[in-house]
Design a protein around this motif. Structure first.
Motif, PDB file in Angstrom:
ATOM      1  N   ASN A  12      17.694 -26.963 -54.160  1.00 31.85           N
ATOM      2  CA  ASN A  12      18.324 -25.980 -55.048  1.00 31.85           C
ATOM      3  C   ASN A  12      17.267 -25.017 -55.575  1.00 31.85           C
ATOM      4  OD1 ASN A  12      17.422 -26.777 -57.924  1.00 31.85           O
ATOM      5  ND2 ASN A  12      18.174 -28.731 -57.122  1.00 31.85           N
ATOM      6  N   ALA A  14      16.349 -22.874 -58.971  1.00 29.87           N
ATOM      7  CA  ALA A  14      16.692 -22.704 -60.387  1.00 29.87           C
ATOM      8  C   ALA A  14      16.575 -21.239 -60.802  1.00 29.87           C
ATOM      9  CB  ALA A  14      15.773 -23.559 -61.247  1.00 29.87           C
ATOM     10  N   VAL A  16      17.510 -20.503 -64.418  1.00 26.67           N
ATOM     11  CA  VAL A  16      16.881 -20.888 -65.694  1.00 26.67           C
ATOM     12  C   VAL A  16      16.149 -22.192 -65.389  1.00 26.67           C
ATOM     13  CG1 VAL A  16      17.234 -21.585 -68.094  1.00 26.67           C
ATOM     14  CG2 VAL A  16      18.618 -19.749 -67.104  1.00 26.67           C
ATOM     15  N   SER A  31      18.906 -26.104 -67.863  1.00 32.21           N
ATOM     16  CA  SER A  31      18.545 -25.319 -66.679  1.00 32.21           C
ATOM     17  C   SER A  31      19.798 -25.071 -65.837  1.00 32.21           C
ATOM     18  CB  SER A  31      17.497 -26.063 -65.852  1.00 32.21           C
ATOM     19  OG  SER A  31      17.983 -27.333 -65.467  1.00 32.21           O
ATOM     20  N   SER A 110      11.530 -32.687 -52.898  1.00 33.00           N
ATOM     21  CA  SER A 110      11.888 -33.827 -53.741  1.00 33.00           C
ATOM     22  C   SER A 110      13.332 -33.731 -54.244  1.00 33.00           C
ATOM     23  CB  SER A 110      10.914 -33.987 -54.904  1.00 33.00           C
ATOM     24  OG  SER A 110      10.958 -32.863 -55.722  1.00 33.00           O
ATOM     25  N   GLY A 151      13.613 -34.870 -61.597  1.00 32.60           N
ATOM     26  CA  GLY A 151      14.509 -34.174 -62.532  1.00 32.60           C
ATOM     27  C   GLY A 151      15.491 -33.217 -61.877  1.00 32.60           C
ATOM     28  N   SER A 152      14.949 -32.198 -61.194  1.00 38.19           N
ATOM     29  CA  SER A 152      15.823 -31.141 -60.682  1.00 38.19           C
ATOM     30  C   SER A 152      16.765 -31.645 -59.585  1.00 38.19           C
ATOM     31  CB  SER A 152      14.980 -29.974 -60.152  1.00 38.19           C
ATOM     32  OG  SER A 152      14.130 -30.423 -59.128  1.00 38.19           O
ATOM     33  N   ARG A 155      20.672 -31.751 -59.958  1.00 37.91           N
ATOM     34  CA  ARG A 155      21.551 -30.594 -59.755  1.00 37.91           C
ATOM     35  C   ARG A 155      21.977 -30.470 -58.295  1.00 37.91           C
ATOM     36  NH1 ARG A 155      17.188 -27.372 -62.795  1.00 37.91           N
ATOM     37  NH2 ARG A 155      16.653 -27.063 -60.622  1.00 37.91           N
ATOM     38  N   ASP A 299       9.632 -20.759 -57.636  1.00 37.78           N
ATOM     39  CA  ASP A 299       9.559 -22.164 -58.054  1.00 37.78           C
ATOM     40  C   ASP A 299       8.133 -22.478 -58.474  1.00 37.78           C
ATOM     41  OD1 ASP A 299      11.855 -23.540 -58.168  1.00 37.78           O
ATOM     42  OD2 ASP A 299      11.899 -24.126 -56.061  1.00 37.78           O
TER      43      ASP A 299
HETATM   44  O1  PMV Z   1      12.239 -31.669 -60.556  1.00 35.17           O
HETATM   45  P1  PMV Z   1      10.801 -31.322 -60.546  1.00 35.17           P
HETATM   46  O2  PMV Z   1       9.986 -32.317 -61.340  1.00 35.17           O
HETATM   47  O3  PMV Z   1      10.300 -31.116 -59.135  1.00 35.17           O
HETATM   48  O4  PMV Z   1      10.610 -29.919 -61.312  1.00 35.17           O
HETATM   49  C1  PMV Z   1      11.206 -28.737 -60.861  1.00 35.17           C
HETATM   50  C2  PMV Z   1      10.693 -27.600 -61.628  1.00 35.17           C
HETATM   51  C3  PMV Z   1      11.128 -26.222 -61.163  1.00 35.17           C
HETATM   52  O5  PMV Z   1      11.478 -26.216 -59.799  1.00 35.17           O
HETATM   53  C4  PMV Z   1       9.950 -25.281 -61.344  1.00 35.17           C
HETATM   54  C5  PMV Z   1      12.278 -25.684 -62.008  1.00 35.17           C
HETATM   55  C6  PMV Z   1      13.631 -26.245 -61.732  1.00 35.17           C
HETATM   56  O6  PMV Z   1      14.434 -26.240 -62.680  1.00 35.17           O
HETATM   57  O7  PMV Z   1      13.941 -26.634 -60.598  1.00 35.17           O
END
Ligand code: PMV
Length: 340
Positions: A12, A14, A16, A31, A110, A151-152, A155, A299
């Motif tokens: 995905n 992002a 926000v 987000s 990831s 985290g992301s 979504r 990103d």
């Molecule tokens: O889910 P992570 O820990 O890979 O962090 C993602 C962070 C960003 O891609 C920069 C922002 C987002 O909301 O996806």
């Protein structure tokens, strides 16, 4: 082996940005992202229950090749899974994953990987307990699990668009899981294209995990949380009205703020490359001269995502050929967009 389960999940992008977290991968701000269509992970798991086993056991393969480095990362995720679903303690998983996009394209995998894995885990959980969940509940639980992995990723469980993180302006929103927003999208955004300009294929100099951590004592932390809430609140109605002018403002402010936060962390770092800035500058010129609805986001890396509605694709393709032909010729663009 008992059964074979297979799921695909996309990456995905992002608008926000989630940047900064509390314990257990809980975000410090809401987000929003579009779920892509072509950059996907497919994960297949053969699994069985083994008597006498008191901890989930697994092996991880990428396209048939064992990957101990990933197994180490997945161990933490499976500890969370076991704590939530103790039935997994007696389970052995043989996991095989493959990405539809080149491994070394500098595209974060990831989100798609953890979303596909979480969906598989929920299917296995349902099989073990002999239940068939309603789709809403199934996806909600998969999103929760995916969040614990990355985290992301929470979504990516939902097609087209999703929001994650509590906001009082979005009913049902939560820090624990993402919520689908596909039914909130104006036609303009349903056909959004994402041309990903691959500026570098190298592994990131600073990982996203390290970046999130640096937000803990960041001098602009409070201001960032406030900014993200404001942009999120501004974006929600824009998604429905298809107002590109405001969308462009939010999108670019978020992208550059994310990298500004990296540059102002302690220690500070830069993930953008000269080529990233070059593409942004060319895009801004094209945007101003053509007045077309085109924008960019970034990103946690140097690659530039160019976003625009399908209806102006010909103009965008011509611009790239005229002004960024290096990318066109060297096939350094991944052409993605929303699921049609
Ligand atoms: O889910 P992570 O820990 O890979 O962090 C993602 C962070 C960003 O891609 C920069 C922002 C987002 O909301 O996806």
């Amino acid at each position: 082996m008992n059964t074979n389960i297979s799921w695909e999940a996309p990456s995905n992008i992002a608008i926000v940005k989630y940047w900064g977290k509390r314990a257990q991968q809980l975000p410090i701000n809401p987000s929003f992202s579009f779920t892509l269509n072509n950059c996907k992970t497919k994960t297949s798991i053969q699994w069985e229950q083994r008597s006498g086993q008191d901890h989930l056991d697994f092996e991880f393969f990428y396209d048939g090749q064992r990957k101990p480095r990933f197994e180490y990362k997945l161990k933490t995720f499976f500890n969370h899974v076991e704590a939530l679903y103790p039935a997994f303690k007696s389970v052995y998983l043989n996991i095989d994953s493959i990405n539809s996009f080149p491994h070394s394209a500098g595209i974060a995998s990831s989100a798609s990987a953890m979303a596909a894995l979480a969906l598989c885990m929920m299917s296995i959980e349902n099989d073990i307990n002999g239940v068939v969940m309603q789709q809403d509940e199934f996806l909600n639980k998969a999103s929760y699990l995916a969040r614990l992995g990355s985290g992301s990723a929470c979504r990516s469980v939902y097609p087209l668009a999703a929001a994650w993180g509590y906001s009082k302006t979005l009913a049902g929103s939560s820090d624990d899981y993402a919520v689908p927003l596909a039914n909130q999208l104006h036609e303009e955004f349903k056909t959004i294209q994402d041309y990903i300009f691959i500026v570098s294929r190298a592994e990131k100099k600073v990982s996203s995990s390290a970046g999130h951590q640096l937000m803990e004592n960041h001098p602009y932390r409070d201001a960032r949380i406030q900014q993200a809430h404001e942009n999120f609140n501004l974006l929600l109605p824009v998604l429905k009205t298809g107002d590109w002018t405001t969308f462009i403002k939010i999108c670019e402010t978020e992208a550059l703020s994310l990298h500004g936060l990296m540059m102002s962390s302690n220690p500070s770092y830069i993930l953008l490359e000269p080529e990233s800035i070059h593409i942004i500058n060319e895009l801004k010129l094209f945007q101003q001269e053509s007045k077309l609805p085109i924008t960019f986001t970034i990103d946690a890396g140097p690659n530039i995502h160019v976003l625009f509605p399908l209806r102006i694709r010909e103009e965008v393709d011509a611009w790239i050929q005229n002004c960024l032909s290096k990318y066109w010729e060297e096939e350094q663009i991944i052409f993605d967009g929303l699921q049609s």
